[in-house]
Motif scaffolding. Structure first.
Motif, PDB file in Angstrom:
ATOM      1  N   GLY A 159       0.785  -1.219   0.000  1.00 18.61           N
ATOM      2  CA  GLY A 159       0.000   0.000   0.000  1.00 18.61           C
ATOM      3  C   GLY A 159       0.825   1.282   0.000  1.00 18.61           C
ATOM      4  O   GLY A 159       0.288   2.365   0.209  1.00 18.61           O
ATOM      5  N   TYR A 160       2.123   1.169  -0.255  1.00 19.11           N
ATOM      6  CA  TYR A 160       2.975   2.363  -0.275  1.00 19.11           C
ATOM      7  C   TYR A 160       3.353   2.726  -1.709  1.00 19.11           C
ATOM      8  O   TYR A 160       3.172   1.933  -2.632  1.00 19.11           O
ATOM      9  N   VAL A 161       3.904   3.949  -1.865  1.00 12.82           N
ATOM     10  CA  VAL A 161       4.342   4.380  -3.195  1.00 12.82           C
ATOM     11  C   VAL A 161       5.463   3.460  -3.682  1.00 12.82           C
ATOM     12  O   VAL A 161       6.403   3.153  -2.943  1.00 12.82           O
ATOM     13  N   ASP A 162       5.345   3.006  -4.912  1.00 13.72           N
ATOM     14  CA  ASP A 162       6.385   2.177  -5.532  1.00 13.72           C
ATOM     15  C   ASP A 162       7.551   3.088  -5.940  1.00 13.72           C
ATOM     16  O   ASP A 162       7.475   3.824  -6.917  1.00 13.72           O
ATOM     17  N   MET A 163       8.625   3.005  -5.141  1.00 16.93           N
ATOM     18  CA  MET A 163       9.714   3.981  -5.298  1.00 16.93           C
ATOM     19  C   MET A 163      10.456   3.804  -6.626  1.00 16.93           C
ATOM     20  O   MET A 163      10.879   4.779  -7.230  1.00 16.93           O
ATOM     21  N   ASP A 164      10.625   2.570  -7.066  1.00 16.65           N
ATOM     22  CA  ASP A 164      11.332   2.362  -8.337  1.00 16.65           C
ATOM     23  C   ASP A 164      10.553   3.004  -9.474  1.00 16.65           C
ATOM     24  O   ASP A 164      11.115   3.677 -10.341  1.00 16.65           O
ATOM     25  N   ALA A 165       9.240   2.780  -9.431  1.00 16.42           N
ATOM     26  CA  ALA A 165       8.400   3.364 -10.476  1.00 16.42           C
ATOM     27  C   ALA A 165       8.485   4.886 -10.410  1.00 16.42           C
ATOM     28  O   ALA A 165       8.626   5.564 -11.434  1.00 16.42           O
ATOM     29  N   LEU A 166       8.433   5.409  -9.211  1.00 19.78           N
ATOM     30  CA  LEU A 166       8.475   6.866  -9.050  1.00 19.78           C
ATOM     31  C   LEU A 166       9.766   7.437  -9.650  1.00 19.78           C
ATOM     32  O   LEU A 166       9.730   8.402 -10.413  1.00 19.78           O
ATOM     33  N   ARG A 167      10.893   6.809  -9.298  1.00 19.80           N
ATOM     34  CA  ARG A 167      12.185   7.302  -9.808  1.00 19.80           C
ATOM     35  C   ARG A 167      12.181   7.357 -11.330  1.00 19.80           C
ATOM     36  O   ARG A 167      12.725   8.267 -11.932  1.00 19.80           O
ATOM     37  N   GLU A 168      11.543   6.372 -11.937  1.00 17.00           N
ATOM     38  CA  GLU A 168      11.533   6.345 -13.396  1.00 17.00           C
ATOM     39  C   GLU A 168      10.614   7.412 -13.985  1.00 17.00           C
ATOM     40  O   GLU A 168      10.838   7.880 -15.087  1.00 17.00           O
ATOM     41  N   MET A 169       9.578   7.759 -13.243  1.00 19.18           N
ATOM     42  CA  MET A 169       8.575   8.666 -13.789  1.00 19.18           C
ATOM     43  C   MET A 169       8.953  10.130 -13.662  1.00 19.18           C
ATOM     44  O   MET A 169       8.507  10.957 -14.443  1.00 19.18           O
ATOM     45  N   VAL A 170       9.748  10.465 -12.667  1.00 18.62           N
ATOM     46  CA  VAL A 170      10.103  11.870 -12.456  1.00 18.62           C
ATOM     47  C   VAL A 170      11.108  12.290 -13.516  1.00 18.62           C
ATOM     48  O   VAL A 170      12.114  11.623 -13.721  1.00 18.62           O
ATOM     49  N   ASP A 171      10.803  13.398 -14.188  1.00 13.56           N
ATOM     50  CA  ASP A 171      11.761  13.903 -15.179  1.00 13.56           C
ATOM     51  C   ASP A 171      11.674  15.421 -15.282  1.00 13.56           C
ATOM     52  O   ASP A 171      11.034  16.071 -14.452  1.00 13.56           O
ATOM     53  N   GLY A 172      12.290  15.968 -16.282  1.00 11.62           N
ATOM     54  CA  GLY A 172      12.394  17.416 -16.434  1.00 11.62           C
ATOM     55  C   GLY A 172      11.065  18.095 -16.732  1.00 11.62           C
ATOM     56  O   GLY A 172      10.986  19.324 -16.767  1.00 11.62           O
ATOM     57  N   GLU A 173      10.035  17.298 -16.998  1.00 19.08           N
ATOM     58  CA  GLU A 173       8.722  17.900 -17.250  1.00 19.08           C
ATOM     59  C   GLU A 173       7.804  17.794 -16.042  1.00 19.08           C
ATOM     60  O   GLU A 173       6.656  18.229 -16.075  1.00 19.08           O
ATOM     61  N   THR A 174       8.317  17.173 -14.977  1.00 16.72           N
ATOM     62  CA  THR A 174       7.482  17.001 -13.793  1.00 16.72           C
ATOM     63  C   THR A 174       7.400  18.301 -13.004  1.00 16.72           C
ATOM     64  O   THR A 174       8.429  18.873 -12.644  1.00 16.72           O
ATOM     65  N   ALA A 175       6.189  18.752 -12.746  1.00 21.60           N
ATOM     66  CA  ALA A 175       6.015  19.954 -11.926  1.00 21.60           C
ATOM     67  C   ALA A 175       5.945  19.568 -10.457  1.00 21.60           C
ATOM     68  O   ALA A 175       6.550  20.206  -9.606  1.00 21.60           O
ATOM     69  N   ALA A 176       5.183  18.517 -10.165  1.00 18.56           N
ATOM     70  CA  ALA A 176       4.964  18.181  -8.762  1.00 18.56           C
ATOM     71  C   ALA A 176       4.404  16.776  -8.646  1.00 18.56           C
ATOM     72  O   ALA A 176       3.930  16.189  -9.620  1.00 18.56           O
ATOM     73  N   MET A 177       4.464  16.288  -7.418  1.00 16.66           N
ATOM     74  CA  MET A 177       3.718  15.079  -7.087  1.00 16.66           C
ATOM     75  C   MET A 177       2.709  15.459  -6.015  1.00 16.66           C
ATOM     76  O   MET A 177       3.038  16.185  -5.072  1.00 16.66           O
ATOM     77  N   MET A 178       1.480  14.955  -6.191  1.00 17.65           N
ATOM     78  CA  MET A 178       0.445  15.159  -5.167  1.00 17.65           C
ATOM     79  C   MET A 178       0.404  13.886  -4.344  1.00 17.65           C
ATOM     80  O   MET A 178       0.209  12.806  -4.893  1.00 17.65           O
ATOM     81  N   ILE A 179       0.562  14.033  -3.046  1.00 21.08           N
ATOM     82  CA  ILE A 179       0.557  12.833  -2.215  1.00 21.08           C
ATOM     83  C   ILE A 179      -0.345  13.056  -1.009  1.00 21.08           C
ATOM     84  O   ILE A 179      -0.501  14.188  -0.548  1.00 21.08           O
ATOM     85  N   THR A 180      -0.957  12.001  -0.548  1.00 25.50           N
ATOM     86  CA  THR A 180      -1.769  12.078   0.668  1.00 25.50           C
ATOM     87  C   THR A 180      -1.024  11.269   1.723  1.00 25.50           C
ATOM     88  O   THR A 180      -0.675  10.123   1.458  1.00 25.50           O
ATOM     89  N   ASN A 181      -0.734  11.851   2.880  1.00 24.17           N
ATOM     90  CA  ASN A 181       0.037  11.128   3.892  1.00 24.17           C
ATOM     91  C   ASN A 181      -0.442  11.519   5.281  1.00 24.17           C
ATOM     92  O   ASN A 181      -0.348  12.674   5.633  1.00 24.17           O
ATOM     93  N   PRO A 182      -0.943  10.590   6.112  1.00 21.28           N
ATOM     94  CA  PRO A 182      -1.157   9.196   5.789  1.00 21.28           C
ATOM     95  C   PRO A 182      -2.001   9.047   4.523  1.00 21.28           C
ATOM     96  O   PRO A 182      -2.862   9.863   4.251  1.00 21.28           O
ATOM     97  N   ASN A 183      -1.722   7.959   3.805  1.00 23.35           N
ATOM     98  CA  ASN A 183      -2.335   7.824   2.492  1.00 23.35           C
ATOM     99  C   ASN A 183      -3.788   7.369   2.591  1.00 23.35           C
ATOM    100  O   ASN A 183      -4.316   7.175   3.684  1.00 23.35           O
ATOM    101  N   THR A 184      -4.410   7.213   1.448  1.00 24.00           N
ATOM    102  CA  THR A 184      -5.851   6.966   1.442  1.00 24.00           C
ATOM    103  C   THR A 184      -6.188   5.546   1.914  1.00 24.00           C
ATOM    104  O   THR A 184      -7.350   5.245   2.153  1.00 24.00           O
ATOM    105  N   ALA A 185      -5.162   4.692   2.061  1.00 25.12           N
ATOM    106  CA  ALA A 185      -5.411   3.367   2.642  1.00 25.12           C
ATOM    107  C   ALA A 185      -5.230   3.420   4.157  1.00 25.12           C
ATOM    108  O   ALA A 185      -5.332   2.408   4.839  1.00 25.12           O
ATOM    109  N   GLY A 186      -4.939   4.609   4.678  1.00 27.80           N
ATOM    110  CA  GLY A 186      -4.811   4.773   6.120  1.00 27.80           C
ATOM    111  C   GLY A 186      -3.432   4.430   6.647  1.00 27.80           C
ATOM    112  O   GLY A 186      -3.282   4.071   7.817  1.00 27.80           O
ATOM    113  N   LEU A 187      -2.411   4.546   5.799  1.00 26.70           N
ATOM    114  CA  LEU A 187      -1.050   4.188   6.218  1.00 26.70           C
ATOM    115  C   LEU A 187      -0.119   5.391   6.142  1.00 26.70           C
ATOM    116  O   LEU A 187      -0.160   6.155   5.178  1.00 26.70           O
ATOM    117  N   PHE A 188       0.729   5.527   7.155  1.00 31.54           N
ATOM    118  CA  PHE A 188       1.802   6.512   7.053  1.00 31.54           C
ATOM    119  C   PHE A 188       2.813   5.968   6.059  1.00 31.54           C
ATOM    120  O   PHE A 188       3.293   4.850   6.224  1.00 31.54           O
TER     121      PHE A 188
END
Ligand SMILES: Cc1ncc(COP(=O)(O)O)c(C=O)c1O
Lengths: 491, 455
Positions: A199-228
């Motif tokens: 239920g946590y953010v997949d960090m490998d996927a995140l690293r691959e997705m962030v690039d020079g066109e990324t403005a921001a990431m929207m995150i909910t923490n604790p997340n919507t599954a109720g986990l820190f």
């Protein structure tokens, strides 16, 4: 035969014109009548009913009785933080000294209002661990939208972020629907970041997705599954290293108020939902309020007007901010809502705020621990010491295997006077349960018993549960038919 | 005071049940470095009695409009609020419920919203309405976005006579989209049809006109919207005042495709600008493109009439980025206030409000222009619906600055109006004066005296 469960007549079916005077009369007109060009006038009287005042009172009293509410029911609607609305909040919001201020009165006529707003701003900045606040957004989704505008303005500014190509926004696949919808309204593309099994953010996927066109990431923490998500610091670092910003959807702030501050774990910009965290009531759907808090470097782009304190301790509204995104609504904001927020934080003080966060989390873990035997939980495990934040989800597989659906379980809860939890989000077939800190242990224990009884009932006679509710003001409604041939107005 | 009912003994018992040593364990995932190691810097907790005192002290610092003779308008009006609105809308069952996701537990709100939707369609002479938007300005921009999406066109023509906040909101929203904001300049306080003819083209998604407009002038929607519809698919958006609709021509009857407006006049106090109520209505063909919550009628298994949220596939929680709007939490309780207001006043009560506003405003304007140095900013109506007529708000040219009058009013507890320069709609010598049914002839005459002596 008169059906005791028949719904009240529509107000339109109660038309009862009094002989002479309208339902509610005004004093006689005390100036001469002046002719009006008949071309400007409507052809007819408004087609609305005329109903005596007693019947008006009976009508709305009858309707009120047909609602579940926090005042009358346990209302563990996940992600919505349905906490107690203290009576003093309503008293504050209806004081003539506050209700009677016109939005365009001179600043010196509104010093009390401006002081209240300035303090609210200051307190929200402190609780967030961020520098500046705009109180203008009308709700959480509106705060998201405003914040995304601020981010865009920052990157468009040659003297600011100076990276106009940054238009992509990332959000976890468990994000609330308003996150992608707000991106779309800003013309930003949104990219979904997968979650891991846990239920946590997949960090490998995140690293691959962030690039020079990324403005921001929207995150909910604790997340919507109720986990820190303990990776939050690392997530912030990945974004910041790539020149992007971290946005916090503050819907779940009730879990961490006074315990941890978003600004301290790398958040650059966030929204609050005061109607969740700060006990401003939900009013059958609203009004809420969605203030945003930002780090200093984003402050020049905030909407106008802003409340400022002058050197002589007086307050004024400031509108001349050349880099501001402008306005996202008329006038100042949901002031009557913010006044309740002020009242709530003022009552709690620093210890109270921390106790709110801690107790919200304690209550949720207690419910989860007492329910997990019968209501399977993907992320919570007492034995493995896997805990939840202020809410948790159950996917009651064993019960569903007996032939009931999630809706059947929810409708059966209504029979026991409990408002059903949030359903099917963030994963299919889940109930998301959020008790909040204001419930007593007795209420929590009662809820556990009810859920046990419902589970027993499903095991004994699933068919019976499938026809719930039995004790609501009406039997189960056909929502499919409503959407197939929509009737949105009375005939 | 934090309203927590869990005692220390409860806490220990609960922790034992969970098998956790302390509350800290629940935060184990949050690394210690991110935990706050100090108390929040907030004022100390207060008792309810102390809170009451502090609130009263703060409230006293406000010099409220409602405790004075109030001629302020500009998008928020000082109408009479029947007590029944306050009493009924204060019921905890309305105040502390949320969005009616569970129909069988929310029939009260659902029926109230269904009735509200019906009332709004009748106010506007249109077919469908929703359960509220945030406020007038956001209702208007949602209408504009609907028009952009549904026509695929990119230009939006906005009357200069639209409220300045609404214009700023439209500009802010459109800024990052592939859409162009074009202002229709006003002639003598209204938008002439020639101006629209000159600026409209086949890439125009919508024509947006407010009436009564920001100057209080009544626009000629019928003719304006005829021009709007001269282009294929271009939509006419009427920005309306619900009180005016009980008396003056309604948006749908004038050809509007969408009507959007501020519901504050329907029983909602000033509150320094919010929470207010966005009203939104449209023709039936746009039903599936509507923003916000829609309530539909249905039946239970026994065939009893009931209500539920419907057409939810338009909404963010199902559609995400493809939703018709991002709105989730709306202005439910304000919609409840408005629906009670309309039920309590009835059609004749509402028409009486509108008529009294009209007659009192005209009486006042007539008295003021008799004074030396004062004149109406716009010419009087030369003939049938040619413009120049106003409803309950008007602009006056003063012999000195509007601020002089406003300052002079302070000693007499009169708020003479808004300075047009400050509002961004005129000069420093112009005053925008609004008159509601609450003002007595004595108050009107007192304002005339103030203006006579105050210059
Ligand atoms: C996680 C999350 N984000 C955003 C929102 C949107 O907030 P609002 O309903 O105040 O617009 C909600 C609440 O509904 C939510 O639960």
């Amino acid at each position: 035969m008169i059906d005791p469960k028949a719904s009240p007549k529509l107000i339109f079916e109660q038309h009862n014109p009094a002989p002479k005077t309208p339902s509610l009369d005004l004093p006689q007109l005390d100036v001469p009548e002046i002719a009006i060009d008949s071309d400007l006038l409507a052809d007819d009287l408004l087609n609305l009913p005329e109903v005596g005042q007693l019947d008006v009172v009976r009508h709305y009293t009858a309707l009120a009785k047909r609602n579940f509410s926090v005042d009358a029911n346990f209302y563990p609607l996940g992600s919505c933080t349905m906490k107690f609305n203290p009576s003093i909040n309503e008293a504050a919001a209806s004081m003539e000294g506050f209700t009677g201020v016109h939005p365009l009165q001179d600043d010196d006529d509104a010093q009390g209002m401006l002081k209240m707003l300035h303090e609210t701003q200051t307190w929200l900045a402190e609780i967030a661990g961020l520098d500046q606040v705009s109180l203008q957004p009308a709700a959480g989704a509106h705060g998201e939208f405003t914040a995304l505008k601020v981010i865009r303005a920052y990157f468009n500014d040659p003297k600011g972020g100076n990276a106009p190509q940054r238009r992509k926004v990332l959000a976890p696949d468990t994000a609330h629907g308003t996150n992608p919808a707000s991106c779309a309204m800003c013309g930003a593309g949104v990219i979904s970041v997968p979650s891991t099994q846990d239920g946590y953010v997949d960090m490998d996927a995140l690293r691959e997705m962030v690039d020079g066109e990324t403005a921001a990431m929207m995150i909910t923490n604790p997340n919507t599954a109720g986990l820190f998500d303990g990776q939050i610091g690392e997530i912030a670092k990945i974004l910041h290293d790539a020149g992007a910003l971290l946005y916090l959807d503050g819907a779940n702030m009730n879990a961490i108020v006074g315990v941890a501050r978003p600004g301290d774990f790398g958040v650059d910009i966030m929204h609050y939902n005061t109607h969740k965290t700060f006990s401003t009531p939900h009013g059958c759907g609203g009004p809420g309020s969605g203030p945003i808090a930002v780090k200093d470097f984003l402050a020049p782009y905030l909407p106008v007007p802003q409340v400022v304190q002058n050197d002589d301790k007086t307050y004024s509204l400031k509108s001349n901010l050349p880099k501001s995104i402008g306005k996202v609504r008329s006038f100042f904001g949901q002031v009557g809502v913010l006044l309740r927020c002020w009242t709530y934080i003022a009552a709690a003080g620093p210890d109270g705020i921390r106790n709110i966060g801690e107790t919200a989390v304690l209550n949720a873990n207690y419910l989860a621990a007492c329910m997990e035997d019968r209501f399977a939980m993907p992320y919570f495990s007492k034995a493995e010491k896997k805990y939840c934040a202020h809410e948790f989800i159950t996917v009651p597989k064993d019960l569903l295997a007996k032939g009931v659906t999630l809706i059947d379980i929810a409708k059966r809860m209504i029979d026991y006077g409990i408002h059903p939890p949030t359903m099917h989000w963030p994963v299919h077939d889940c109930l998301m349960i959020e008790p909040t800190e204001t419930e007593s242990k007795a209420t929590l224990d009662h809820f556990i018993k009810v859920m046990d009884t419902i589970a027993d009932g499903i095991e004994e006679d699933a068919a019976f549960v499938k026809a719930a509710p039995y004790h609501a003001c009406i039997d189960r409604l056909d929502e499919v038919a409503a959407a197939r041939s929509p009737v949105l107005t009375a005939s | 005071m934090d309203y927590v009912q869990i005692t220390q003994a409860d806490r220990l018992e609960m922790l034992e049940k969970i098998g956790a040593p302390d509350v800290e364990s629940f935060y184990a995932n949050l690394p210690a470095e991110y935990r706050l190691q100090r108390d929040l810097c907030l004022p100390p907790a207060r008792s309810e009695l102390q809170l009451q005192r502090d609130l009263e002290a703060m409230a006293k610092l406000n010099n409220t409009a409602t405790s004075q003779s109030c001629f302020l308008g500009g998008g928020a009006y000082d109408h009479f609020i029947p007590q029944v609105v306050n009493n009924m809308a204060a019921k905890g069952e309305f105040v502390t419920a949320y969005t009616p996701y569970q129909a069988e537990a929310s029939q009260g709100s659902l029926q109230a919203f269904f009735e509200f939707q019906t009332q709004v369609t009748r106010l506007t002479d249109l077919d469908v309405s929703n359960a509220s938007m945030y406020d007038g300005a956001t209702a208007v921009i949602e209408g504009v976005l609907l028009a952009l999406n549904s026509t695929g066109k990119r230009r939006v023509l906005v009357g200069e006579t639209l409220h300045p906040d609404y214009k700023t909101v439209i500009k802010s929203y459109l800024h990052d989209l592939a859409a162009q904001y074009v202002e229709l300049p006003a002639t003598d306080g209204i938008i002439s049809t020639d101006t629209i003819t000159d600026l409209i083209d086949n890439d125009t998604a919508a024509v947006v006109i407010q009436s009564p407009n920001v100057f209080g002038q009544i626009e000629n929607w019928t003719k304006q919207f005829e021009v709007a519809h001269s282009e294929n698919k271009t939509m006419a958006i009427a920005v309306f005042n619900p009180i005016a609709c009980s008396f003056l021509k309604r948006p749908g009857a004038c050809g509007a495709d969408i009507a959007a407006g501020e519901g504050q006049p329907l029983g909602i106090p000033f509150q320094f600008g919010g929470p207010y109520l966005g009203l939104f209505a449209a023709r039936k063909k746009f039903m599936r493109k509507m923003p916000g919550r829609l309530i539909g009628q249905t039946a239970d298994k026994q065939g009893r009439r009931g209500f539920c949220l419907t057409l939810q596939t338009r909404e963010q929680h199902i559609r995400g980025a493809k939703a018709t709007s991002n709105i989730c939490t709306n202005q439910g309780l304000l919609a409840v206030r408005a629906t009670i207001y309309m039920s309590a006043m009835g059609p004749r009560g509402m028409q009486n409000v509108a008529k009294q506003c009209y007659h009192k405003a005209h009486y006042l304007a007539d008295q003021i222009i008799k004074l030396d140095g004062y004149s109406r900013a716009f010419s009087e109506a030369p003939g049938a619906s040619g413009g120049g007529a106003f409803f309950h708000e008007f602009v006056i040219n003063c012999p000195s600055t509007a601020q002089t009058m406003i300052d002079a009013g302070k000693k007499r507890s009169i708020l003479p109006g808004l300075c047009c320069e400050k509002l961004g709609i005129g000069t420093a010598n112009q005053l925008l004066i609004a008159v509601t049914e609450k003002r007595t002839v004595e108050e009107l005459d007192a304002l005339v005296s103030l203006l006579k002596e105050g210059k």
